[in-house]
Design a protein around this motif. Structure first.
Motif: not given
Length: 161
Positions: A16-34
């Motif tokens: 089962t893949p880990a539950k990750c939520n996409d960053c909403p508009r106006g934001t970003y995820n700057g590093a893998p695993g963050k």
């Protein structure tokens, strides 16, 4: 290790893949695993969900400003009023310099006044005749005759002499 010294045998579900939520508009995820998303900084926006890099935070369009973090293009709409301008990504609108003007909202730059003309101050929306000139009936700046005209201030017209 379990309490009795035996190895821990709790199964891990790797299917089962880990539950990750996409960053909403106006934001970003700057590093893998963050786990937390970061807001795009002031003057930048992002319209995509799931952005993974700061480079996806684009500069606000010219003539607008964004004065808060985490904006989308819809909220990057602080229009610059006449007399001010904003290059892309500016957090605030800047006044046009003396001798420059911007007559419209959403200006990305200012226009220099033509020779013999200037603005009354910074943030000008129109040009007036410079000192020693007056605006004649045809709309041109004409040199004053110092013997019978007082043109020691800017913006003199034939009507105001």
């Amino acid at each position: 290790m379990a309490l009795n010294g035996a190895p821990n045998t709790t199964p891990i579900d790797l299917t089962t893949p880990a539950k990750c939520n996409d960053c909403p508009r106006g934001t970003y995820n700057g590093a893998p695993g963050k786990e937390e998303c970061e807001k795009c900084p002031e003057g930048r926006y992002n319209n995509k969900e799931g952005s993974s890099s700061f480079s996806e935070c684009l500069l606000c369009p010219a003539g607008t400003h964004g004065n808060k973090a985490g904006q989308t293009i819809d909220t990057c709409t602080g229009l610059c009023p006449p007399g001010k301008y904003s290059k892309e990504g500016m957090r605030q609108c800047l006044f046009c310099g003396k001798g420059q003007f911007q007559s419209k909202s959403k200006g990305a730059s200012c226009t220099d006044c033509v020779p013999k003309e200037t603005t009354l101050n910074v943030g000008g929306t129109t040009c007036v005749c410079a000192k020693t000139y007056y605006r004649d009936k045809s709309g041109n700046c004409t040199v004053c005759n110092p013997e019978d005209m007082d043109c020691e201030k800017e913006g003199i017209t034939i009507e105001t002499m």
